[in-house]
Motif scaffolding. Structure first.
Motif, PDB file in Angstrom:
ATOM      1  N   ILE A   1       0.851  -1.185   0.000  1.00  0.00           N
ATOM      2  CA  ILE A   1       0.000   0.000   0.000  1.00  0.00           C
ATOM      3  C   ILE A   1       0.886   1.234   0.000  1.00  0.00           C
ATOM      4  CG2 ILE A   1      -1.842  -1.234   1.209  1.00  0.00           C
ATOM      5  CD1 ILE A   1      -1.193   0.422   3.695  1.00  0.00           C
ATOM      6  N   LEU A   2       0.391   2.278  -0.638  1.00  0.00           N
ATOM      7  CA  LEU A   2       1.140   3.509  -0.804  1.00  0.00           C
ATOM      8  C   LEU A   2       0.554   4.534   0.149  1.00  0.00           C
ATOM      9  CD1 LEU A   2       1.262   3.387  -4.700  1.00  0.00           C
ATOM     10  CD2 LEU A   2       2.851   2.379  -3.043  1.00  0.00           C
ATOM     11  N   GLU A   3       1.311   4.887   1.154  1.00  0.00           N
ATOM     12  CA  GLU A   3       0.760   5.584   2.303  1.00  0.00           C
ATOM     13  C   GLU A   3       0.362   7.021   2.011  1.00  0.00           C
ATOM     14  OE1 GLU A   3       2.405   4.786   6.306  1.00  0.00           O
ATOM     15  OE2 GLU A   3       4.056   3.899   5.193  1.00  0.00           O
TER      16      GLU A   3
ATOM     17  N   GLU B   1      12.035   9.465  -1.790  1.00  0.00           N
ATOM     18  CA  GLU B   1      11.746   8.797  -3.049  1.00  0.00           C
ATOM     19  C   GLU B   1      12.384   7.414  -3.127  1.00  0.00           C
ATOM     20  OE1 GLU B   1      12.667  11.336  -6.326  1.00  0.00           O
ATOM     21  OE2 GLU B   1      10.965  12.678  -5.908  1.00  0.00           O
ATOM     22  N   HIS B   2      13.429   7.192  -2.335  1.00  0.00           N
ATOM     23  CA  HIS B   2      14.078   5.885  -2.419  1.00  0.00           C
ATOM     24  C   HIS B   2      13.146   4.779  -1.946  1.00  0.00           C
ATOM     25  CE1 HIS B   2      14.821   6.674   1.899  1.00  0.00           C
ATOM     26  NE2 HIS B   2      14.895   5.361   2.023  1.00  0.00           N
ATOM     27  N   THR B   3      12.178   5.103  -1.064  1.00  0.00           N
ATOM     28  CA  THR B   3      11.231   4.079  -0.613  1.00  0.00           C
ATOM     29  C   THR B   3      10.295   3.675  -1.755  1.00  0.00           C
ATOM     30  OG1 THR B   3       9.632   5.705   0.212  1.00  0.00           O
ATOM     31  CG2 THR B   3      11.306   4.931   1.751  1.00  0.00           C
ATOM     32  N   VAL B   4       9.960   4.637  -2.618  1.00  0.00           N
ATOM     33  CA  VAL B   4       9.110   4.333  -3.765  1.00  0.00           C
ATOM     34  C   VAL B   4       9.874   3.451  -4.752  1.00  0.00           C
ATOM     35  CG1 VAL B   4       7.749   5.295  -5.655  1.00  0.00           C
ATOM     36  CG2 VAL B   4       7.889   6.518  -3.457  1.00  0.00           C
ATOM     37  N   VAL B   5      11.123   3.793  -5.000  1.00  0.00           N
ATOM     38  CA  VAL B   5      11.939   2.983  -5.905  1.00  0.00           C
ATOM     39  C   VAL B   5      12.092   1.563  -5.355  1.00  0.00           C
ATOM     40  CG1 VAL B   5      14.227   2.739  -6.951  1.00  0.00           C
ATOM     41  CG2 VAL B   5      13.165   5.004  -6.785  1.00  0.00           C
ATOM     42  N   THR B   6      12.287   1.450  -4.048  1.00  0.00           N
ATOM     43  CA  THR B   6      12.400   0.136  -3.420  1.00  0.00           C
ATOM     44  C   THR B   6      11.111  -0.655  -3.597  1.00  0.00           C
ATOM     45  OG1 THR B   6      13.980   0.936  -1.790  1.00  0.00           O
ATOM     46  CG2 THR B   6      12.789  -1.079  -1.239  1.00  0.00           C
ATOM     47  N   ALA B   7       9.963   0.008  -3.439  1.00  0.00           N
ATOM     48  CA  ALA B   7       8.674  -0.672  -3.613  1.00  0.00           C
ATOM     49  C   ALA B   7       8.503  -1.161  -5.042  1.00  0.00           C
ATOM     50  CB  ALA B   7       7.541   0.268  -3.232  1.00  0.00           C
ATOM     51  N   ILE B   8       8.923  -0.350  -6.010  1.00  0.00           N
ATOM     52  CA  ILE B   8       8.855  -0.769  -7.415  1.00  0.00           C
ATOM     53  C   ILE B   8       9.685  -2.030  -7.630  1.00  0.00           C
ATOM     54  CG2 ILE B   8       9.539  -0.132  -9.777  1.00  0.00           C
ATOM     55  CD1 ILE B   8       8.845   2.793  -8.994  1.00  0.00           C
TER      56      ILE B   8
ATOM     57  N   LEU C   1       3.724   7.371  -8.274  1.00  0.00           N
ATOM     58  CA  LEU C   1       4.512   6.211  -8.704  1.00  0.00           C
ATOM     59  C   LEU C   1       5.233   6.509 -10.014  1.00  0.00           C
ATOM     60  CD1 LEU C   1       2.556   2.849  -8.227  1.00  0.00           C
ATOM     61  CD2 LEU C   1       4.864   3.383  -7.422  1.00  0.00           C
ATOM     62  N   PHE C   2       4.475   6.991 -10.989  1.00  0.00           N
ATOM     63  CA  PHE C   2       5.063   7.227 -12.308  1.00  0.00           C
ATOM     64  C   PHE C   2       6.006   8.429 -12.305  1.00  0.00           C
ATOM     65  CE2 PHE C   2       1.807   4.277 -13.604  1.00  0.00           C
ATOM     66  CZ  PHE C   2       2.395   3.605 -14.662  1.00  0.00           C
ATOM     67  N   ASP C   3       5.699   9.454 -11.518  1.00  0.00           N
ATOM     68  CA  ASP C   3       6.593  10.616 -11.426  1.00  0.00           C
ATOM     69  C   ASP C   3       7.954  10.206 -10.856  1.00  0.00           C
ATOM     70  OD1 ASP C   3       4.663  12.266 -12.439  1.00  0.00           O
ATOM     71  OD2 ASP C   3       4.077  13.131 -10.498  1.00  0.00           O
ATOM     72  N   VAL C   4       7.923   9.420  -9.774  1.00  0.00           N
ATOM     73  CA  VAL C   4       9.182   8.984  -9.165  1.00  0.00           C
ATOM     74  C   VAL C   4       9.946   8.062 -10.112  1.00  0.00           C
ATOM     75  CG1 VAL C   4      10.207   7.669  -7.271  1.00  0.00           C
ATOM     76  CG2 VAL C   4       8.358   9.286  -6.811  1.00  0.00           C
TER      77      VAL C   4
ATOM     78  N   ARG D   1      14.565   7.199 -13.547  1.00  0.00           N
ATOM     79  CA  ARG D   1      14.829   6.456 -14.792  1.00  0.00           C
ATOM     80  C   ARG D   1      14.543   4.963 -14.640  1.00  0.00           C
ATOM     81  NH1 ARG D   1      20.481   9.352 -16.884  1.00  0.00           N
ATOM     82  NH2 ARG D   1      19.646  11.479 -16.938  1.00  0.00           N
ATOM     83  N   CYS D   2      13.452   4.668 -13.918  1.00  0.00           N
ATOM     84  CA  CYS D   2      13.047   3.262 -13.799  1.00  0.00           C
ATOM     85  C   CYS D   2      11.595   3.078 -14.233  1.00  0.00           C
ATOM     86  CB  CYS D   2      13.271   2.741 -12.382  1.00  0.00           C
ATOM     87  SG  CYS D   2      12.400   3.632 -11.077  1.00  0.00           S
ATOM     88  N   ASP D   3      11.180   3.906 -15.208  1.00  0.00           N
ATOM     89  CA  ASP D   3       9.814   3.809 -15.716  1.00  0.00           C
ATOM     90  C   ASP D   3       9.543   2.433 -16.322  1.00  0.00           C
ATOM     91  OD1 ASP D   3       7.261   5.369 -16.424  1.00  0.00           O
ATOM     92  OD2 ASP D   3       7.858   4.540 -18.356  1.00  0.00           O
ATOM     93  N   ASP D   4      10.492   1.922 -17.084  1.00  0.00           N
ATOM     94  CA  ASP D   4      10.302   0.597 -17.681  1.00  0.00           C
ATOM     95  C   ASP D   4      10.198  -0.480 -16.598  1.00  0.00           C
ATOM     96  OD1 ASP D   4      10.364   1.673 -20.203  1.00  0.00           O
ATOM     97  OD2 ASP D   4      12.464   1.151 -20.591  1.00  0.00           O
ATOM     98  N   ARG D   5      10.984  -0.318 -15.546  1.00  0.00           N
ATOM     99  CA  ARG D   5      10.937  -1.280 -14.443  1.00  0.00           C
ATOM    100  C   ARG D   5       9.577  -1.231 -13.752  1.00  0.00           C
ATOM    101  NH1 ARG D   5      13.113  -6.098 -13.431  1.00  0.00           N
ATOM    102  NH2 ARG D   5      14.012  -6.324 -11.328  1.00  0.00           N
ATOM    103  N   LEU D   6       9.022  -0.046 -13.589  1.00  0.00           N
ATOM    104  CA  LEU D   6       7.692   0.076 -12.990  1.00  0.00           C
ATOM    105  C   LEU D   6       6.650  -0.596 -13.863  1.00  0.00           C
ATOM    106  CD1 LEU D   6       5.576   1.166 -11.031  1.00  0.00           C
ATOM    107  CD2 LEU D   6       5.648   3.355 -12.273  1.00  0.00           C
ATOM    108  N   ARG D   7       6.705  -0.361 -15.151  1.00  0.00           N
ATOM    109  CA  ARG D   7       5.721  -0.971 -16.046  1.00  0.00           C
ATOM    110  C   ARG D   7       5.838  -2.501 -16.022  1.00  0.00           C
ATOM    111  NH1 ARG D   7       2.888   2.330 -19.201  1.00  0.00           N
ATOM    112  NH2 ARG D   7       3.389   4.547 -19.033  1.00  0.00           N
ATOM    113  N   GLU D   8       7.050  -2.979 -15.984  1.00  0.00           N
ATOM    114  CA  GLU D   8       7.268  -4.430 -15.869  1.00  0.00           C
ATOM    115  C   GLU D   8       6.654  -4.950 -14.568  1.00  0.00           C
ATOM    116  OE1 GLU D   8      11.068  -7.383 -14.965  1.00  0.00           O
ATOM    117  OE2 GLU D   8      11.414  -5.446 -15.918  1.00  0.00           O
ATOM    118  N   ALA D   9       6.861  -4.194 -13.485  1.00  0.00           N
ATOM    119  CA  ALA D   9       6.337  -4.602 -12.181  1.00  0.00           C
ATOM    120  C   ALA D   9       4.816  -4.624 -12.169  1.00  0.00           C
ATOM    121  CB  ALA D   9       6.857  -3.659 -11.103  1.00  0.00           C
ATOM    122  N   LEU D  10       4.194  -3.595 -12.762  1.00  0.00           N
ATOM    123  CA  LEU D  10       2.734  -3.519 -12.769  1.00  0.00           C
ATOM    124  C   LEU D  10       2.103  -4.591 -13.658  1.00  0.00           C
ATOM    125  CD1 LEU D  10       2.179   0.352 -12.862  1.00  0.00           C
ATOM    126  CD2 LEU D  10       1.970  -1.185 -10.905  1.00  0.00           C
ATOM    127  N   ARG D  11       2.812  -4.979 -14.702  1.00  0.00           N
ATOM    128  CA  ARG D  11       2.275  -6.050 -15.562  1.00  0.00           C
ATOM    129  C   ARG D  11       2.262  -7.398 -14.854  1.00  0.00           C
ATOM    130  NH1 ARG D  11       4.862  -3.013 -19.834  1.00  0.00           N
ATOM    131  NH2 ARG D  11       6.832  -4.102 -19.472  1.00  0.00           N
TER     132      ARG D  11
END
Length: 281
Positions: free
Chosen positions: A12-14, A179-186, A208-211, A216-226
């Motif tokens: 969950i994203l607080e 922001e490092h906590t968001v990157v860690t969650a991704i 999520l997408f802004d961070v 520079r981990c937008d592709d990693r986020l999309r991979e994670a969400l898929r």
């Protein structure tokens, strides 16, 4: 339904209400991974907000549109801090109130009032559609806005009905949360260590997408969400996901856009599954 999510790891994203959400999930046995996203704070310049309260008290609006519970609470807080709480509540009580969804309804009840009209859908478009069913010609309409959203379409729709619009933005988002906590969650999602991502506000999706872009981990986020089931509390969150090319796999049944129905839907979808390999965590 005790411990129906036993062993399931939920991200969950607080934000303000996530402590309650985390507790409800934990009551069902979930392992809750909490990720601070941003903080909600008062408007940086309180003067325009205070002036809006003065206008409301001096001559209550004919109609008042409340888009968020947080907004009404912030207005009440400022009115209280400046000795105007009773006058503020009295003035709000003299308006016809339109609410976007359940959260502003709860905030109204906290000050002893009830909403008059609830939007047919808890979105800005739903609010506009509901307002179109009412004669606003010649009315003064107060509108409580929320941050990081272009409200031009809604405000233009109200003005287009012959009303005078008086809008207020009583709070802001502080994006300085770590922001490092968001990157860690991704990365936790991308590594398959999360059984579901539970979203309760559109701001969480945008953050999520802004961070991800900033780091520079937008592709990693999309991979994670898929690869991670996404639970959405309602249409506003779902719309924001769609804007980024995603759709939720879990939503509350019967258009009950609250935390508890969302958790019930998660139990239905996730409760019968074996949790992801604990060794991978």
């Amino acid at each position: 339904m005790a411990e129906r999510l036993q062993g399931t790891r939920i991200l969950i994203l607080e934000t303000r209400e996530e402590a309650q959400f985390a507790r409800l999930l934990a009551d069902q046995g979930a392992d809750v991974l909490q990720c601070p996203m941003f903080q909600i704070c008062d408007a940086p310049d309180p003067a325009p907000v205070s002036a809006w309260i003065d206008r409301l008290i001096a001559e209550p609006f004919d109609d008042l549109v409340l888009l968020t519970g947080e907004g009404l609470r912030r207005l009440t807080k400022l009115a209280c801090a400046t000795g105007r709480e009773h006058a503020f509540v009295t003035a709000v009580g003299r308006t016809r109130t339109f609410i976007r969804g359940p959260k502003p309804g709860r905030a109204l009840r906290e000050i002893g009032l009830e909403p008059q009209v609830t939007a047919e859908a808890p979105t800005s478009g739903g609010v506009a559609a509901t307002l179109r069913r009412h004669d606003l010609a010649g009315h003064r309409v107060g509108v409580q806005l929320y941050p990081e959203r272009d409200h031009t379409e809604l405000l233009d729709a109200i003005a287009g009905q012959g009303a005078t619009v008086d809008a207020v933005l009583p709070y802001a988002y502080d994006a300085r949360a770590a922001e490092h906590t968001v990157v860690t969650a991704i990365e936790e999602m991308a590594q398959g260590r999360v059984d579901a991502l539970a979203l309760t506000s559109s701001g969480q999706v945008r953050r999520l997408f802004d961070v991800a872009r900033a780091h520079r981990c937008d592709d990693r986020l999309r991979e994670a969400l898929r690869s991670t089931p996404i639970a959405s509390v309602g249409p506003v969150v779902t719309e924001e996901l769609a804007a980024h090319g995603f759709a939720p796999t879990i939503t509350p049944a019967n258009e009950a856009f609250f935390m508890k129905p969302l958790i019930s839907a998660m139990i239905v979808t996730l409760g019968g599954r074996a949790p992801r390999d604990a060794a991978a965590r």
